[in-house]
Scaffold this active site. Structure first.
Site, PDB file in Angstrom:
ATOM      1  N   GLY A 114       5.002  -1.476   2.267  1.00  0.00           N
ATOM      2  CA  GLY A 114       4.233  -0.250   2.086  1.00  0.00           C
ATOM      3  C   GLY A 114       5.091   0.997   2.050  1.00  0.00           C
ATOM      4  N   HIS A 158       0.809  -1.210   0.000  1.00  0.00           N
ATOM      5  CA  HIS A 158       0.000   0.000   0.000  1.00  0.00           C
ATOM      6  C   HIS A 158       0.850   1.272   0.000  1.00  0.00           C
ATOM      7  CE1 HIS A 158       0.913   0.381   4.329  1.00  0.00           C
ATOM      8  NE2 HIS A 158       0.696  -0.919   4.387  1.00  0.00           N
ATOM      9  N   ASP A 159       0.333   2.306  -0.677  1.00  0.00           N
ATOM     10  CA  ASP A 159       0.909   3.653  -0.689  1.00  0.00           C
ATOM     11  C   ASP A 159       2.269   3.728  -1.371  1.00  0.00           C
ATOM     12  OD1 ASP A 159      -1.246   4.863   0.997  1.00  0.00           O
ATOM     13  OD2 ASP A 159      -0.425   3.494   2.488  1.00  0.00           O
TER      14      ASP A 159
END
Length: 276
Positions: free
Chosen positions: A145, A127-128
């Site tokens: 992430g 994520h991100d």
């Protein structure tokens, strides 16, 4: 409401949720799944058993192979289950078993993937993350992430990238390397824990960088890593080499101007065979 271009070809065994947007000449194979908040650009191809879900946008020409899951929810215990996004550019290839997560509620809410990237089987992007253009993730690469991977980086099979790490342009990360700190542009990374084994000279040559500029990069590299005083040495290198080479300037900016959560990966000697 679902919007499907008239030229799109959707196998009757595929599932396309109401609300999805399907571009011209897209192909959706049997037993594949397209979520309600997905946008597929022109010419996107989903093979059989491919999944694109979440608030995900795939740019024109992307290909998703069987068992890949693009746009899955972030794997973070801090995520509050709100909707987050994944934005993918043009002509990216996601081979079998690839997983790319959307952003998280605590990390900006979006994962971004650029153009012309190749994700080989079972590689993962958390994520991100921010993935640049022309990046290659070999089989089983794992990216945690909030990682930033700049253009034309190559990550070899089984490499693991710690969360919040930044990897500079055209770096090469060797197979099974465990990268826990930032990697300067044009670096060659080896071993686990990872260390810098020199410069990615072959990559620079393939990118068309002239021999004279590669020589300047080598000289700047030696100055920067001549001692443990990396920031001070980088300032000395900027005074001596600044403005003479785009590649050197890029390396110096990465070291001196980055907003970093992690330290820098530095050169080191390979552990001797049999050493503890």
């Amino acid at each position: 409401m679902t919007r499907i271009a008239s030229s799109a070809r959707i196998d009757p065994k595929a599932v396309v949720e109401d609300g999805a947007v399907i571009g011209e000449n897209a192909i959706i194979g049997p037993l594949s799944y397209v979520g309600a908040d997905v946008v597929l650009g022109d010419g996107v191809q989903l093979m059989h058993h491919a999944t694109v879900e979440g608030a995900t946008r795939l740019g024109p020409g992307c290909q998703v192979f069987p068992m890949a899951v693009i746009g899955g929810a972030p794997q973070s215990v801090r995520h509050d289950a709100s909707q987050t996004r994944l934005e993918v550019g043009r002509n990216c290839i996601f081979r079998e078993g690839v997983t790319i997560n959307t952003g998280s509620s605590h990390g900006g809410g979006i994962t971004v993937v650029g153009d012309d990237n190749l994700f080989l089987a079972n590689s993962h992007v958390g994520h991100d993350c921010r993935i640049g253009n022309g990046v290659i993730l070999s089989n089983n690469v794992m990216i945690g992430g909030h990682v930033v991977v700049h253009d034309k980086v190559i990550l070899s099979g089984g490499a693991a990238i710690h969360q919040f790490v930044q990897i500079g342009r055209q770096a090469f990360v060797g197979g099974l390397a465990g990268v826990v700190n930032d990697v300067i542009p044009y670096a060659m990374i080896v071993d686990n824990p990872a260390m810098m084994g020199g410069l990615n000279v072959v990559g620079m040559q393939r990118a068309g960088i002239e021999r004279e500029e590669i020589h300047l990069v080598r000289k700047a590299y030696k100055t920067i890593f001549s001692s443990g005083l990396i920031l001070e040495n980088a300032e000395l290198a900027r005074a001596e080499f600044g403005g003479k080479s785009h590649a050197v300037d890029e390396m110096l900016r990465f070291i001196l101007e980055r907003e970093a959560e992690r330290s820098l990966t530095t050169p080191g000697s390979r552990r001797r065979k049999g050493a503890a």
